[in-house]
Design an enzyme around this catalytic site. Structure first.
Site, PDB file in Angstrom:
ATOM      1  N   ASN A   9     -37.949  34.551 -18.528  1.00  0.00           N
ATOM      2  CA  ASN A   9     -38.999  35.462 -18.073  1.00  0.00           C
ATOM      3  C   ASN A   9     -38.978  35.465 -16.546  1.00  0.00           C
ATOM      4  O   ASN A   9     -39.380  34.484 -15.926  1.00  0.00           O
ATOM      5  CB  ASN A   9     -40.363  34.966 -18.600  1.00  0.00           C
ATOM      6  N   TRP A  10     -38.513  36.575 -15.980  1.00  0.00           N
ATOM      7  CA  TRP A  10     -38.400  36.637 -14.512  1.00  0.00           C
ATOM      8  C   TRP A  10     -39.740  36.920 -13.842  1.00  0.00           C
ATOM      9  O   TRP A  10     -39.829  36.876 -12.618  1.00  0.00           O
ATOM     10  CB  TRP A  10     -37.372  37.702 -14.114  1.00  0.00           C
ATOM     11  N   LYS A  11     -40.748  37.268 -14.627  1.00  0.00           N
ATOM     12  CA  LYS A  11     -42.071  37.609 -14.071  1.00  0.00           C
ATOM     13  C   LYS A  11     -41.897  38.693 -12.995  1.00  0.00           C
ATOM     14  O   LYS A  11     -41.004  39.519 -13.098  1.00  0.00           O
ATOM     15  CB  LYS A  11     -42.763  36.366 -13.529  1.00  0.00           C
ATOM     16  N   HIS A  93     -48.444  36.788 -22.794  1.00  0.00           N
ATOM     17  CA  HIS A  93     -48.185  35.693 -21.847  1.00  0.00           C
ATOM     18  C   HIS A  93     -49.506  35.267 -21.203  1.00  0.00           C
ATOM     19  O   HIS A  93     -50.364  36.108 -20.923  1.00  0.00           O
ATOM     20  CB  HIS A  93     -47.184  36.143 -20.779  1.00  0.00           C
ATOM     21  N   GLU A  95     -50.288  34.540 -18.308  1.00  0.00           N
ATOM     22  CA  GLU A  95     -50.611  35.213 -17.038  1.00  0.00           C
ATOM     23  C   GLU A  95     -51.228  36.584 -17.284  1.00  0.00           C
ATOM     24  O   GLU A  95     -52.065  37.045 -16.509  1.00  0.00           O
ATOM     25  CB  GLU A  95     -49.353  35.292 -16.158  1.00  0.00           C
ATOM     26  N   GLU A 163     -46.731  27.912 -25.280  1.00  0.00           N
ATOM     27  CA  GLU A 163     -46.695  27.636 -23.849  1.00  0.00           C
ATOM     28  C   GLU A 163     -48.043  27.080 -23.396  1.00  0.00           C
ATOM     29  O   GLU A 163     -48.993  27.851 -23.163  1.00  0.00           O
ATOM     30  CB  GLU A 163     -46.409  28.921 -23.069  1.00  0.00           C
ATOM     31  N   GLY A 169     -45.089  26.673 -14.814  1.00  0.00           N
ATOM     32  CA  GLY A 169     -44.867  26.713 -13.375  1.00  0.00           C
ATOM     33  C   GLY A 169     -45.424  25.525 -12.617  1.00  0.00           C
ATOM     34  O   GLY A 169     -45.516  25.555 -11.392  1.00  0.00           O
ATOM     35  N   SER A 207     -42.241  24.738 -17.801  1.00  0.00           N
ATOM     36  CA  SER A 207     -41.492  23.823 -16.938  1.00  0.00           C
ATOM     37  C   SER A 207     -40.239  23.242 -17.598  1.00  0.00           C
ATOM     38  O   SER A 207     -39.876  22.085 -17.361  1.00  0.00           O
ATOM     39  CB  SER A 207     -42.400  22.699 -16.425  1.00  0.00           C
ATOM     40  N   GLY A 228     -39.421  30.269 -17.353  1.00  0.00           N
ATOM     41  CA  GLY A 228     -39.772  31.095 -16.206  1.00  0.00           C
ATOM     42  C   GLY A 228     -38.876  30.794 -15.022  1.00  0.00           C
ATOM     43  O   GLY A 228     -37.770  31.314 -14.896  1.00  0.00           O
ATOM     44  N   GLY A 229     -39.336  29.905 -14.134  1.00  0.00           N
ATOM     45  CA  GLY A 229     -38.647  29.630 -12.874  1.00  0.00           C
ATOM     46  C   GLY A 229     -37.169  29.331 -13.012  1.00  0.00           C
ATOM     47  O   GLY A 229     -36.350  29.840 -12.224  1.00  0.00           O
TER      48      GLY A 229
HETATM   49  C1  PEP Z   1     -43.212  31.149 -18.408  1.00  0.00           C
HETATM   50  O1  PEP Z   1     -43.503  31.877 -17.475  1.00  0.00           O
HETATM   51  O2  PEP Z   1     -43.267  31.586 -19.558  1.00  0.00           O
HETATM   52  C2  PEP Z   1     -42.804  29.783 -18.112  1.00  0.00           C
HETATM   53  C3  PEP Z   1     -42.622  28.951 -19.100  1.00  0.00           C
HETATM   54  O3  PEP Z   1     -42.634  29.459 -16.781  1.00  0.00           O
HETATM   55  P1  PEP Z   1     -41.979  28.099 -16.196  1.00  0.00           P
HETATM   56  O4  PEP Z   1     -40.721  27.840 -16.985  1.00  0.00           O
HETATM   57  O5  PEP Z   1     -41.702  28.423 -14.767  1.00  0.00           O
HETATM   58  O6  PEP Z   1     -42.978  27.019 -16.385  1.00  0.00           O
END
Ligand code: PEP
Length: 247
Positions: A9-11, A93, A95, A163, A169, A207, A228-229
Site C-alpha cells: 500500500n503506497w498510500k 483502511h 487511515e 491491521e 507505521g 510495520s 505500507g512503508g
Molecule cells: C498499512 O498502511 O497498511 C501498513 C501496514 O503500513 P506499515 O507497513 O507502514 O505499518
C-alpha cells in the site's frame, strides 16, 4: 489451499518517477510463487498496470466509492479503478476510517462495489491501542467483520487484512501470540459465516519488514502481509516477498 499474498500500500506516496520500483519488482521476481499486489495512488494505476502487463503482479486501488458513478466530486468508483487496470482495491483502511470517518456500513458498500466491478476487496480491520488495552480487541474485530464484510464475500473476491491501528507505521508489532490469537479468531468467524470461509486469505499488516517477516509468516492463518512503508522500494519489499515464498 490458500495462495499467499504480499500486498503493498503506497498510500499518498509516489510520482511517475517512482514507477521504476514496479519495474524493479517485476524484474526481481519474474516468476513469483506467491501472489503480488501493489496499490499505488490512483493517479499511477494505469501506468503501473501497463508496466506490470505480462507479469503476475496485480495493481490495485486504495479506496473506492460505494456507487458506480454520480455527483461525488473527488471520488473514484470501483468500475473506474478496474477500467484503469486495477484488479483489487483496499477498503476500510484505518487511515480512511479515521481521516474520512468511514463506517463499517460504508466499507461494506465499497467492498460490494468492488465485487460488482470484478475487483478483489482487501478489507482492513483492526483495533486501536486503547481498544487493545481495554481488552476489547476481539469484540472490535467481530463488529468490523460483521459490519464491513458483505454477505456476498467469497474466498475469490475477498482478502481480510488484520491491521492493529497502533502497529501501522509505528515500528511496533504485536507479539506472535497476539497475531495468532486474532487470526485464529478471524478464521473461526469466517468459517462460521461463509461456506468457503476456510479459504479466505487473512493478511497481517503493521510495520512488517524484511527483518520480522519470516517469524510473522510462520504464525498459523497468516496468509501474507499488507505492507505500507516497506512496499515503497523494491529493495525493501523484495525480502518480504522472499520470506513469504519460503514460508
Ligand atoms: C498499512 O498502511 O497498511 C501498513 C501496514 O503500513 P506499515 O507497513 O507502514 O505499518
Amino acid at each position: 489451499m490458500r495462495r499467499k499474498l504480499a500486498a503493498g500500500n503506497w498510500k499518498m506516496n509516489g510520482l511517475g518517477a517512482g514507477l521504476s520500483e514496479i519495474t524493479a519488482l517485476t524484474a526481481a521476481h519474474p516468476d513469483p510463487s506467491v501472489d503480488l499486489l501493489i496499490c499505488p495512488p490512483a493517479t499511477l494505476i494505469d501506468r503501473a498496470a501497463a508496466i506490470a502487463a505480462g507479469h503476475p503482479l496485480m495493481i490495485g486501488g486504495q479506496d473506492c466509492h460505494g456507487n458506480t458513478n454520480g455527483a461525488h466530486t473527488g471520488d473514484t468508483s470501483a468500475q473506474m479503478l478496474a477500467d484503469s487496470g486495477a484488479t483489487a482495491v483496499i477498503t476500510g483502511h484505518s487511515e480512511r476510517r479515521t481521516d474520512h470517518n468511514e463506517t463499517d456500513a460504508q466499507i461494506a458498500d465499497k467492498s460490494q462495489a468492488a465485487y460488482d466491478a470484478n475487483l478483489i476487496a482487501v478489507i482492513c480491520i483492526g483495533e486501536t491501542l486503547a481498544e487493545r488495552d481495554s481488552h476489547t480487541t476481539l469484540d472490535v474485530i467481530d463488529t468490523q467483520l460483521a459490519g464491513s464484510v458483505p454477505d456476498t464475500a467469497t474466498a475469490q473476491n475477498t482478502v481480510i487484512a488484520y491491521e492493529p491501528v497502533w502497529a501501522i507505521g509505528t515500528g511496533k508489532v504485536p507479539t506472535l501470540d497476539q497475531i495468532a490469537e486474532v487470526h485464529a479468531h478471524i478464521r473461526q468467524r469466517l468459517t462460521a459465516r461463509f461456506p468457503d470461509g476456510a479459504d479466505v486469505r487473512i493478511l497481517y499488516g503493521g510495520s512488517v519488514k524484511g527483518s520480522n517477516a519470516t517469524e510473522i509468516f510462520a504464525v498459523p492463518d497468516v496468509d501474507g502481509a499488507l505492507v505500507g512503508g516497506a512496499s515503497l522500494k523494491a529493495d525493501d519489499f523484495s525480502p518480504i516477498i522472499a520470506a513469504l515464498e519460503s514460508a
